[in-house]
Design an enzyme around this catalytic site. Structure first.
Site, PDB file in Angstrom:
ATOM      1  N   GLY A 168      -0.462  -6.519 -12.097  1.00  0.00           N
ATOM      2  CA  GLY A 168      -0.102  -5.214 -12.638  1.00  0.00           C
ATOM      3  C   GLY A 168      -0.412  -5.063 -14.095  1.00  0.00           C
ATOM      4  O   GLY A 168       0.115  -5.773 -14.944  1.00  0.00           O
TER       5      GLY A 168
ATOM      6  N   CYS B 215       0.833  -1.213   0.000  1.00  0.00           N
ATOM      7  CA  CYS B 215       0.000   0.000   0.000  1.00  0.00           C
ATOM      8  C   CYS B 215       0.867   1.262   0.000  1.00  0.00           C
ATOM      9  O   CYS B 215       1.728   1.432   0.860  1.00  0.00           O
ATOM     10  CB  CYS B 215      -0.927   0.003   1.221  1.00  0.00           C
ATOM     11  SG  CYS B 215      -1.894   1.519   1.294  1.00  0.00           S
TER      12      CYS B 215
ATOM     13  N   ARG C 240      -7.559  -3.112 -11.239  1.00  0.00           N
ATOM     14  CA  ARG C 240      -8.303  -2.069 -11.957  1.00  0.00           C
ATOM     15  C   ARG C 240      -9.052  -2.595 -13.175  1.00  0.00           C
ATOM     16  O   ARG C 240     -10.104  -2.069 -13.530  1.00  0.00           O
ATOM     17  CB  ARG C 240      -7.346  -0.930 -12.345  1.00  0.00           C
ATOM     18  CG  ARG C 240      -6.894  -0.117 -11.131  1.00  0.00           C
ATOM     19  CD  ARG C 240      -5.737   0.769 -11.460  1.00  0.00           C
ATOM     20  NE  ARG C 240      -4.551  -0.023 -11.827  1.00  0.00           N
ATOM     21  CZ  ARG C 240      -3.436   0.490 -12.320  1.00  0.00           C
ATOM     22  NH1 ARG C 240      -3.341   1.785 -12.535  1.00  0.00           N
ATOM     23  NH2 ARG C 240      -2.401  -0.292 -12.614  1.00  0.00           N
TER      24      ARG C 240
HETATM   25  C1  LIG Z   1      -8.748   1.524  -5.502  1.00  0.00           C
HETATM   26  C2  LIG Z   1      -7.641   0.578  -5.182  1.00  0.00           C
HETATM   27  C3  LIG Z   1      -7.537   0.038  -3.908  1.00  0.00           C
HETATM   28  C4  LIG Z   1      -6.485  -0.848  -3.592  1.00  0.00           C
HETATM   29  N1  LIG Z   1      -6.427  -1.399  -2.347  1.00  0.00           N
HETATM   30  C5  LIG Z   1      -5.475  -2.341  -2.076  1.00  0.00           C
HETATM   31  C6  LIG Z   1      -5.470  -3.049  -0.839  1.00  0.00           C
HETATM   32  O1  LIG Z   1      -6.334  -2.854   0.040  1.00  0.00           O
HETATM   33  N2  LIG Z   1      -4.483  -3.975  -0.649  1.00  0.00           N
HETATM   34  C7  LIG Z   1      -3.514  -4.234  -1.606  1.00  0.00           C
HETATM   35  O2  LIG Z   1      -2.647  -5.075  -1.387  1.00  0.00           O
HETATM   36  N3  LIG Z   1      -3.517  -3.584  -2.781  1.00  0.00           N
HETATM   37  C8  LIG Z   1      -4.474  -2.672  -3.036  1.00  0.00           C
HETATM   38  N4  LIG Z   1      -4.508  -2.077  -4.279  1.00  0.00           N
HETATM   39  C9  LIG Z   1      -3.499  -2.457  -5.291  1.00  0.00           C
HETATM   40  C10 LIG Z   1      -4.032  -3.575  -6.199  1.00  0.00           C
HETATM   41  O3  LIG Z   1      -4.315  -4.744  -5.462  1.00  0.00           O
HETATM   42  C11 LIG Z   1      -3.029  -3.913  -7.315  1.00  0.00           C
HETATM   43  O4  LIG Z   1      -1.827  -4.348  -6.735  1.00  0.00           O
HETATM   44  C12 LIG Z   1      -2.699  -2.717  -8.211  1.00  0.00           C
HETATM   45  O5  LIG Z   1      -3.879  -1.967  -8.505  1.00  0.00           O
HETATM   46  C13 LIG Z   1      -2.055  -3.182  -9.532  1.00  0.00           C
HETATM   47  O6  LIG Z   1      -2.896  -4.073 -10.223  1.00  0.00           O
HETATM   48  P1  LIG Z   1      -3.807  -3.610 -11.500  1.00  0.00           P
HETATM   49  O7  LIG Z   1      -2.860  -3.022 -12.492  1.00  0.00           O
HETATM   50  O8  LIG Z   1      -4.487  -4.864 -11.953  1.00  0.00           O
HETATM   51  O9  LIG Z   1      -4.752  -2.556 -11.003  1.00  0.00           O
HETATM   52  C14 LIG Z   1      -5.529  -1.185  -4.590  1.00  0.00           C
HETATM   53  C15 LIG Z   1      -5.656  -0.649  -5.870  1.00  0.00           C
HETATM   54  C16 LIG Z   1      -6.690   0.208  -6.189  1.00  0.00           C
HETATM   55  C17 LIG Z   1      -6.807   0.749  -7.584  1.00  0.00           C
END
Ligand SMILES: Cc1cc2nc3c(=O)[nH]c(=O)nc-3n(C[C@H](O)[C@H](O)[C@H](O)COP(=O)(O)O)c2cc1C
Length: 340
Positions: free
Chosen positions: A214, A113, A238
């Protein structure tokens, strides 16, 4: 480590990597990966879900709001509950409490985070500034619960400390059973591109399963992630927004089948309303639940004819019935052409 440890059954977690199919994970996402959305994603083919992160401090203080985040249905299993914090003893207590009170299939520790409020107190990716602390937290949590402990991390705190393989090896040596890598640093936030080559390097270096995460926005991206990194699992965040069907598309791509198109607008609205109804039922306070659902309304209506004007009206709704009326009216006037 006592013998008892080896005989603890963890069937939910063990099943994740037993199948010949690569498992698809719904990522932990604060304010998004709540029970209603997790269930929807399971229906569309997510194999594993993870809760949004919950504060170990909040859990140990008995915060009602924190505990509210943890409720889940049996049909969400296998499910991980993710905790964050910077104090190994508090993290251990929180893990024990989660195990006893909620019995998820695994406990995931958040070292990713990037939010300032969390990092300032050394939580989330803040821990990556002190890898001894990372180890201490994992060992404390592993020692406090019989559940499998997993870790989700970024590649480092900043460019100088970027070392996904070094971090991953320490995570593995400390007793974690799986690691998810979002290959950006805390300093990167969400900028640039996720460096998938770091996932590949981690897969080559570790003997525990590595889940790649990612920048997966389409089913084809999931196939590319698998092909270029060799990861053991794929996690999406996302790309699932307003599109839980991305799991079906990813599965088709991975199986070499034609990728089904996005659902047509009427079907999208049906899915959106089902999600909304479940969210209203799940959330205690219906007014708050409607306000919190607005972000999903924005995503479900992205890119549709007349979407912008519709969203302006949707963002003002106060009840589920108003939502239903607006969506039905929009279908008639813009989509099916049966309106005035
Ligand atoms: C709105 C939002 C909230 C997130 N909350 C968390 C969380 O609570 N714990 C965590 O490990 N990652 C959190 N993430 C990160 C995502 O789990 C992920 O690692 C990151 O968005 C990259 O993946 P993506 O490209 O598929 O979005 C959050 C991401 C977003 C966009």
């Amino acid at each position: 480590m006592g013998w008892g440890y080896y005989f603890v059954m963890t069937p939910g977690f063990d099943s994740i990597f037993r199948s010949r199919m690569i498992p698809l994970f719904l990522a932990p996402q604060a304010g998004i990966s709540e029970s209603p959305f997790r269930r929807l994603c399971r229906e569309y083919g997510a194999d594993v879900v993870v809760s949004e992160f919950v504060s170990a401090d909040g859990l140990c203080r008995g915060s009602e709001k924190t505990h509210e985040y943890l409720r889940f249905h049996d049909d969400e299993r296998p499910i991980g509950i993710q905790i964050f914090g910077a104090d190994p003893a508090v993290m251990a207590d929180a893990a024990a409490l989660v195990g006893e009170a909620y019995a998820p299939d695994f406990i995931d520790i958040n070292f990713g985070c990037p939010v300032k409020k969390v990092v300032k107190r050394n939580g989330g990716s803040g821990c990556l500034r002190d890898l001894r602390l990372v180890e201490d937290i994992i060992r404390a949590v592993v020692g406090a619960t019989s559940l499998p402990v997993t870790v989700k991390t970024r590649s480092g705190f900043d460019e100088r400390s970027r070392d996904p393989v070094g971090i991953g090896l320490r995570i593995q040596e400390s007793g974690a059973r799986m690691v998810t890598l979002h290959p950006r640093t805390r300093a990167d936030l969400f900028g640039g591109r996720a460096r998938w080559e770091e996932i590949r390097a981690l897969v080559e270096a570790l003997h525990i399963p590595v889940v790649g995460n990612g920048d997966i926005r389409t089913g084809a991206d999931a196939l590319r992630m698998k092909a270029t990194t060799g990861c053991h699992g794929i996690m999406m965040a996302r790309g699932t927004h307003g599109a839980p069907w991305i799991f079906t598309q990813a599965r088709a791509a991975l199986e070499g089948k034609p990728i089904p198109p996005d659902p047509e607008v009427p079907e999208r609205f049906r899915i959106c309303l089902r999600h909304a109804r479940n969210a209203m039922e799940f959330g205690g306070d219906p007014d708050r639940a409607v306000v919190e659902f607005r972000k999903h309304l924005g995503w479900y209506t992205k890119g549709i004819p007349g979407g912008r004007a519709l969203r302006e009206r949707l963002f003002r709704v106060k009840t589920l019935e108003e939502m239903e009326t607006l969506l039905a009216g929009h279908l008639e006037s813009h989509i099916t052409g049966t309106g005035p």
